[in-house]
Scaffold this active site. Structure first.
Site, PDB file in Angstrom:
ATOM      1  CB  SER A 221      17.202  23.449 -41.604  1.00 24.35           C
ATOM      2  OG  SER A 221      17.603  24.474 -42.262  1.00 24.35           O
ATOM      3  CG  ASP A 447      12.308  28.532 -38.950  1.00 21.08           C
ATOM      4  OD1 ASP A 447      13.234  29.120 -39.125  1.00 21.08           O
ATOM      5  OD2 ASP A 447      12.338  27.122 -38.565  1.00 21.08           O
ATOM      6  CG  HIS A 475      16.310  27.206 -38.179  1.00 20.91           C
ATOM      7  ND1 HIS A 475      15.284  27.078 -38.913  1.00 20.91           N
ATOM      8  CD2 HIS A 475      17.379  26.620 -38.559  1.00 20.91           C
ATOM      9  CE1 HIS A 475      16.048  26.281 -40.002  1.00 20.91           C
ATOM     10  NE2 HIS A 475      16.919  25.940 -39.957  1.00 20.91           N
TER      11      HIS A 475
END
Length: 504
Positions: A221, A447, A475
């Protein structure tokens, strides 16, 4: 036209702003060369930091810890210093080197991640690498950001603003300003130096201090944003980089918000479809009907919160929205979300309250993490914004067009950064990182937090980007048990570069 947002909750803003088929190959995959001895020399003026010998200490079984000194301001390396906390999990076998990890955020703790490292990494990685977790500047056990204490946060998160009225909008600005002033007062000069570029330079110091000529790195991320900047700033020091759940570095604040609004909408539709395919789904009919029912529940909760077992904290629409957001990060949480919505329909808000508290990292005693403000402080230094009420209203209407579920809760975020005491001077532009070895960029098709299109864009921008696609939900992709796991493990351990475009 969908109704633009009137109500905004500080709690929802905090959560939004901060949770197989193998492709064939026609030829043997290339290998990444082993790290060269020595690496690039320390940047001028920083030699003392790069050559420091920290005091390593045993901490927990199979771990060692140290605090690494770095400049507060890299433009003034002779000035104030801060510390970066590092915790290393020793390889189960003979280590081939060190693997640095970052869980995302911004504001995620690498130390907490490495303390549960067997839940993140495969056995091949753990056998072959010392795994280095670190808390970036501003976070956790490093020199950290401080804003509100738990009592102040409880009040702030429970504050609702009607931004369509002059008084409500001004109250939102005033409240956000007070929060920013508290961050400046309680954090000190660090508040202006927690940007990603500074954290990237810290990472290169850490690489040198642990004795690695090149960086081997797995970032999730926001960790992909940090990793891409590292490749741009220190291409000669790049070893094997894996960036999972990519953040497009070229996007500005508004583009990020629009992308996430669409991403969460797509992910929630996938959840509803899965829920309705099972038994006892609280959202009946087709997917559109499920969305309509969810919007209706939110509107009802906004007017009439539901008892949660705590008479002072009934479950409201912000709590349901937080519950939805945090549950979409992992499909394993979907049954819990379904159960919470069903209980809510029966007049029991306790499960929604529990999920909302989990999303905000609130413990059962009402305490929040001391570094809770790190997310905003870092994010706001990375993304310049302009607080223009008319422009924000127009954007809010656009977000509601994108998603009638998430859009009404995702507008006016510029106020949060525009009222911070230090404003961003960063420039958002593509990152090419010329001259690096292959860098793996991973995207998940549904996602919610980092839409798949961002991974496509990052892989295209990077001169050596290799795109891997996981056709799935949640995610990030590594650890989901797909071909992505094998590709990442082989890349990190053997240096095998998967085919660009590998998908499963």
């Amino acid at each position: 036209m969908p109704t633009p947002p009137r109500r905004l909750w500080s709690a929802v803003a905090a959560v939004f702003a901060g949770v197989a088929l193998l492709a064939g190959c026609a030829a043997p995959a290339p290998l990444v060369q082993p790290p060269a001895a020595g690496g690039a020399p320390a940047p001028e003026g920083l030699e003392e930091f790069y050559s420091q010998q920290p005091e390593w200490a045993e901490c927990d079984s199979n771990y060692r810890c140290a605090d690494i000194e770095v400049p507060l301001d890299y433009e003034d390396p002779g000035g104030e210093r801060i510390t970066i906390a590092v915790k290393v999990f020793a390889a189960v076998g003979e280590p081939m080197g060190s693997l640095f990890v970052n869980p995302g955020g911004p504001g995620g703790s690498g130390i907490e991640m490495v303390e549960s490292i067997d839940a993140y990494l495969g056995s091949d990685i753990l056998r072959n690498y010392d795994v280095v977790g670190f808390d970036p500047r501003g976070v956790g056990q490093s020199t950290a950001v401080r804003c509100y204490d738990s009592a102040q946060l409880e009040e702030w998160y429970g504050t609702e603003f009607d931004v369509e009225t002059d008084a409500g909008f001004q109250a939102f600005v005033d409240g956000s300003t007070a929060y920013g002033e508290a961050c400046a007062e309680n954090t000190g000069p660090l508040i202006g130096h927690v940007d990603t570029i500074s954290a990237t330079r810290d990472l290169d110091v850490l690489r040198a201090v642990v004795g690695e000529a090149q960086l081997t790195y797995l970032g999730f991320s926001y960790g992909t944003f940090l990793g891409a900047h590292y490749a741009e700033l220190f291409p000669e020091n790049v070893g094997r980089l894996v960036l999972d759940g990519a953040v497009d570095p070229a996007l500005g604040y508004g583009e990020i918000v629009r992308g996430q609004t669409a991403g969460f909408d797509l992910a929630y539709r996938s959840f509803v479809e899965d829920c309705q395919a099972g038994t006892d789904c609280p959202l009946t009919g087709d997917v559109e009907s499920g969305i309509d029912q969810t919007v209706a529940i939110l509107e009802q909760l906004a007017d009439t919160p539901v008892a949660s077992g705590d008479p002072d904290r009934p479950a409201n629409d912000a709590d349901l929205m937080n519950s939805i957001i945090v549950s979409l990060y992992n499909p394993a949480s979907w049954p819990t979300l379904s159960s919470a919505i069903a209980a809510l329909q029966d007049g029991d808000g306790s499960q929604v309250r529990f999920l909302s508290d989990y999303a905000l990292d609130r413990d059962e005693d009402g305490n929040y993490p001391e570094d809770q403000g790190a997310f905003r402080a870092i994010d706001c230094l990375d993304y310049p914004v302009e607080v223009d009420r008319d422009a924000m209203r127009a954007e809010a209407e656009e977000l509601t067009e994108i998603s009638r579920l998430f859009g009404p809760y995702n507008g006016y975020g510029e106020v949060g950064c525009g009222t911070m005491p230090v404003q961003s001077t960063a420039v958002r532009e593509p990152i090419a990182a010329e001259g690096t070895p292959p860098i793996l960029v991973i995207g998940t098709t549904r996602d919610p937090a980092t839409p798949y299109e961002w991974a496509e864009s990052m892989a295209d921008q990077l001169s050596s980007g290799v795109l891997l696609t996981y056709d799935g939900d949640g995610h990030t992709a590594y650890g989901a048990g797909s071909c992505i796991d094998d590709a990442v493990d082989d890349f990190l351990v053997e240096g095998t570069v998967p085919d660009d475009g590998l998908s499963c």
